[in-house]
Design a protein around this motif. Structure first.
Motif, PDB file in Angstrom:
ATOM      1  N   THR A  41       0.857  -1.182   0.000  1.00  0.00           N
ATOM      2  CA  THR A  41       0.000   0.000   0.000  1.00  0.00           C
ATOM      3  C   THR A  41       0.894   1.234   0.000  1.00  0.00           C
ATOM      4  N   PRO A  42       1.131   1.831  -1.182  1.00  0.00           N
ATOM      5  CA  PRO A  42       2.045   2.977  -1.239  1.00  0.00           C
ATOM      6  C   PRO A  42       1.422   4.239  -0.659  1.00  0.00           C
ATOM      7  N   ALA A 141      -1.311  17.950 -13.736  1.00  0.00           N
ATOM      8  CA  ALA A 141      -2.477  18.423 -12.987  1.00  0.00           C
ATOM      9  C   ALA A 141      -3.247  17.290 -12.311  1.00  0.00           C
ATOM     10  N   LEU A 142      -2.845  16.044 -12.529  1.00  0.00           N
ATOM     11  CA  LEU A 142      -3.558  14.911 -11.932  1.00  0.00           C
ATOM     12  C   LEU A 142      -3.466  14.952 -10.406  1.00  0.00           C
ATOM     13  N   THR A 143      -4.508  14.469  -9.763  1.00  0.00           N
ATOM     14  CA  THR A 143      -4.508  14.412  -8.297  1.00  0.00           C
ATOM     15  C   THR A 143      -4.219  13.009  -7.777  1.00  0.00           C
ATOM     16  N   ASP A 144      -4.177  12.024  -8.673  1.00  0.00           N
ATOM     17  CA  ASP A 144      -3.859  10.645  -8.293  1.00  0.00           C
ATOM     18  C   ASP A 144      -2.489  10.288  -8.866  1.00  0.00           C
ATOM     19  N   TYR A 145      -1.482  10.196  -7.990  1.00  0.00           N
ATOM     20  CA  TYR A 145      -0.133   9.940  -8.486  1.00  0.00           C
ATOM     21  C   TYR A 145       0.080   8.481  -8.897  1.00  0.00           C
ATOM     22  N   CYS A 146      -0.954   7.646  -8.726  1.00  0.00           N
ATOM     23  CA  CYS A 146      -0.906   6.267  -9.220  1.00  0.00           C
ATOM     24  C   CYS A 146      -1.798   6.085 -10.451  1.00  0.00           C
ATOM     25  N   SER A 147      -2.207   7.181 -11.058  1.00  0.00           N
ATOM     26  CA  SER A 147      -3.097   7.118 -12.218  1.00  0.00           C
ATOM     27  C   SER A 147      -2.442   6.364 -13.373  1.00  0.00           C
ATOM     28  N   PRO A 148      -3.200   5.518 -14.073  1.00  0.00           N
ATOM     29  CA  PRO A 148      -2.640   4.819 -15.243  1.00  0.00           C
ATOM     30  C   PRO A 148      -2.224   5.779 -16.351  1.00  0.00           C
ATOM     31  N   ASP A 149      -2.755   6.993 -16.343  1.00  0.00           N
ATOM     32  CA  ASP A 149      -2.343   7.980 -17.345  1.00  0.00           C
ATOM     33  C   ASP A 149      -0.861   8.336 -17.187  1.00  0.00           C
ATOM     34  N   ILE A 150      -0.364   8.290 -15.958  1.00  0.00           N
ATOM     35  CA  ILE A 150       1.053   8.589 -15.716  1.00  0.00           C
ATOM     36  C   ILE A 150       1.920   7.473 -16.290  1.00  0.00           C
ATOM     37  N   PRO A 196      -0.169  18.020  -6.438  1.00  0.00           N
ATOM     38  CA  PRO A 196      -0.665  17.525  -7.724  1.00  0.00           C
ATOM     39  C   PRO A 196       0.443  16.887  -8.554  1.00  0.00           C
ATOM     40  N   GLY A 197       0.017  16.124  -9.550  1.00  0.00           N
ATOM     41  CA  GLY A 197       0.967  15.546 -10.487  1.00  0.00           C
ATOM     42  C   GLY A 197       1.580  14.250  -9.996  1.00  0.00           C
ATOM     43  N   PRO A 198       2.488  13.688 -10.792  1.00  0.00           N
ATOM     44  CA  PRO A 198       3.148  12.432 -10.422  1.00  0.00           C
ATOM     45  C   PRO A 198       4.075  12.607  -9.224  1.00  0.00           C
ATOM     46  N   ALA A 199       4.449  11.483  -8.637  1.00  0.00           N
ATOM     47  CA  ALA A 199       5.481  11.479  -7.597  1.00  0.00           C
ATOM     48  C   ALA A 199       6.820  11.275  -8.309  1.00  0.00           C
ATOM     49  N   PHE A 200       7.377  12.381  -8.823  1.00  0.00           N
ATOM     50  CA  PHE A 200       8.663  12.305  -9.516  1.00  0.00           C
ATOM     51  C   PHE A 200       9.772  11.992  -8.513  1.00  0.00           C
ATOM     52  N   GLN A 201      10.827  11.345  -9.007  1.00  0.00           N
ATOM     53  CA  GLN A 201      11.952  11.061  -8.114  1.00  0.00           C
ATOM     54  C   GLN A 201      13.278  11.075  -8.871  1.00  0.00           C
ATOM     55  N   PHE A 202      14.261  11.779  -8.280  1.00  0.00           N
ATOM     56  CA  PHE A 202      15.658  11.627  -8.667  1.00  0.00           C
ATOM     57  C   PHE A 202      16.224  10.561  -7.732  1.00  0.00           C
ATOM     58  N   ARG A 203      16.757   9.489  -8.276  1.00  0.00           N
ATOM     59  CA  ARG A 203      17.232   8.378  -7.445  1.00  0.00           C
ATOM     60  C   ARG A 203      18.749   8.247  -7.536  1.00  0.00           C
ATOM     61  N   ARG A 235      11.557   5.981 -16.165  1.00  0.00           N
ATOM     62  CA  ARG A 235      10.496   4.973 -16.174  1.00  0.00           C
ATOM     63  C   ARG A 235       9.530   5.241 -15.029  1.00  0.00           C
ATOM     64  N   TYR A 236       8.387   4.574 -15.109  1.00  0.00           N
ATOM     65  CA  TYR A 236       7.378   4.647 -14.057  1.00  0.00           C
ATOM     66  C   TYR A 236       7.289   3.281 -13.389  1.00  0.00           C
ATOM     67  N   GLU A 237       7.383   3.262 -12.062  1.00  0.00           N
ATOM     68  CA  GLU A 237       7.306   2.013 -11.315  1.00  0.00           C
ATOM     69  C   GLU A 237       5.882   1.838 -10.787  1.00  0.00           C
ATOM     70  N   GLU A 238       5.182   0.855 -11.314  1.00  0.00           N
ATOM     71  CA  GLU A 238       3.778   0.673 -10.948  1.00  0.00           C
ATOM     72  C   GLU A 238       3.612   0.252  -9.487  1.00  0.00           C
ATOM     73  N   ARG A 239       4.562  -0.508  -8.951  1.00  0.00           N
ATOM     74  CA  ARG A 239       4.413  -0.979  -7.567  1.00  0.00           C
ATOM     75  C   ARG A 239       4.555   0.159  -6.563  1.00  0.00           C
ATOM     76  N   SER A 240       5.431   1.119  -6.863  1.00  0.00           N
ATOM     77  CA  SER A 240       5.644   2.227  -5.933  1.00  0.00           C
ATOM     78  C   SER A 240       4.973   3.513  -6.385  1.00  0.00           C
ATOM     79  N   CYS A 241       4.484   3.546  -7.630  1.00  0.00           N
ATOM     80  CA  CYS A 241       3.884   4.745  -8.233  1.00  0.00           C
ATOM     81  C   CYS A 241       4.895   5.889  -8.347  1.00  0.00           C
ATOM     82  N   LEU A 242       6.175   5.561  -8.413  1.00  0.00           N
ATOM     83  CA  LEU A 242       7.206   6.581  -8.569  1.00  0.00           C
ATOM     84  C   LEU A 242       7.536   6.763 -10.046  1.00  0.00           C
ATOM     85  N   PHE A 243       7.693   8.020 -10.452  1.00  0.00           N
ATOM     86  CA  PHE A 243       8.039   8.386 -11.823  1.00  0.00           C
ATOM     87  C   PHE A 243       9.503   8.823 -11.790  1.00  0.00           C
ATOM     88  N   LEU A 244      10.402   7.967 -12.254  1.00  0.00           N
ATOM     89  CA  LEU A 244      11.834   8.237 -12.163  1.00  0.00           C
ATOM     90  C   LEU A 244      12.302   9.145 -13.296  1.00  0.00           C
TER      91      LEU A 244
END
Length: 253
Positions: A41-42, A141-150, A196-203, A235-244
């Motif tokens: 559960t992210p 502008a999305l409010t769901d950072y796990c949206s399939p659109d991302i 708002p928007g994706p959960a972007f991440q610099f890793r 890439r986008y990680e579906e399990r964590s909903c992180l947008f790298l």
């Protein structure tokens, strides 16, 4: 805590919280102890992971189960052997392939050859911004950072460069390092009440050279720092909903 899953097996369960982006490390550690993942559960910062493993059982029960599995394996091997023999017999009795030659293909026309050799525009040369890309503007502008659109956007534009105003939502050490970080980024100005928007991440980046600073380099960045971000889609990680993302150019706004 015991959690029965069927009439024969009884499981014990355990819930662990891991920092976003470090779930795989936690899962690997738990799996080495015999646990298996049941669900994840992210959250915005942490992911809650539920594990389970079979409760201890008597040696007699384990021996019976092992014997049943062994017998089943023998039956499968025997069946495969019979099928293999039948396939071999069928192959030996099959008629030989036709020796007729296929008709030669027609030569492509000069026009088709020229068209195929004409240079095509490289979409990756275009830096996407909210102004020139309605698709990026919608994602930001999305409010769901796990949206399939991302996920769809990340897959369609992997390797392409995007640029947008953002902010630092969280900073955490990367795998215990003192100068490498996981930097969570949000779209737009920092806010404690909305993200708002994706959960972007610099890793696995430092806060100096890896950020590709433009203009004056800040002494440090903290949660709440507003940035102008130009980065390559990883890439986008579906399990964590992180947008790298991979930093291309960063500046403080």
């Amino acid at each position: 805590m015991d959690m029965p899953t069927d009439t024969e097996n009884t499981y014990e369960s355990k819930t662990v919280r891991a920092v976003r982006g470090l779930e795989s490390r936690t899962i690997e550690k738990m799996e080495s102890g015999g646990w298996e993942v049941v669900s994840q559960t992210p959250g915005r910062i942490q992911t809650e992971i539920m594990f389970r493993r079979p409760a201890p059982r008597s040696r007699r029960v384990l021996w019976i189960v092992g014997g049943g599995v062994f017998a089943l394996a023998l039956a499968v091997i025997f069946a495969i052997g019979i099928i293999g023999e039948r396939d071999t017999d069928s192959a030996e009795t099959a008629s030989p392939p036709s020796s007729e030659k296929a008709a030669p293909s027609e030569q492509p026309s000069i026009e088709a050859t020229v068209a195929a050799q004409a240079p095509q525009p490289e979409p990756n040369d275009v830096v996407l911004t909210p102004e020139n890309s309605p698709e990026l503007a919608t994602v930001l502008a999305l409010t769901d950072y796990c949206s399939p659109d991302i996920a769809a956007f990340a897959a369609a534009h992997r390797g392409q460069t995007i640029s947008f105003p953002g902010s630092v939502g969280d900073i955490a050490p990367y795998e215990g390092a003192s100068t490498r970080y996981l930097i969570l980024l949000g779209a737009g100005d920092f806010s404690e009440t909305s993200a708002p928007g994706p959960a972007f991440q610099f890793r696995d980046v430092n806060t100096t050279d890896d950020m590709r600073w433009g203009g004056s380099v800040p002494d440090t960045i903290v949660v709440g720092t507003n940035l102008s971000i130009t980065a390559k889609v990883d890439r986008y990680e579906e399990r964590s909903c992180l947008f790298l993302l991979e930093p291309v150019a960063t500046s403080v706004r």
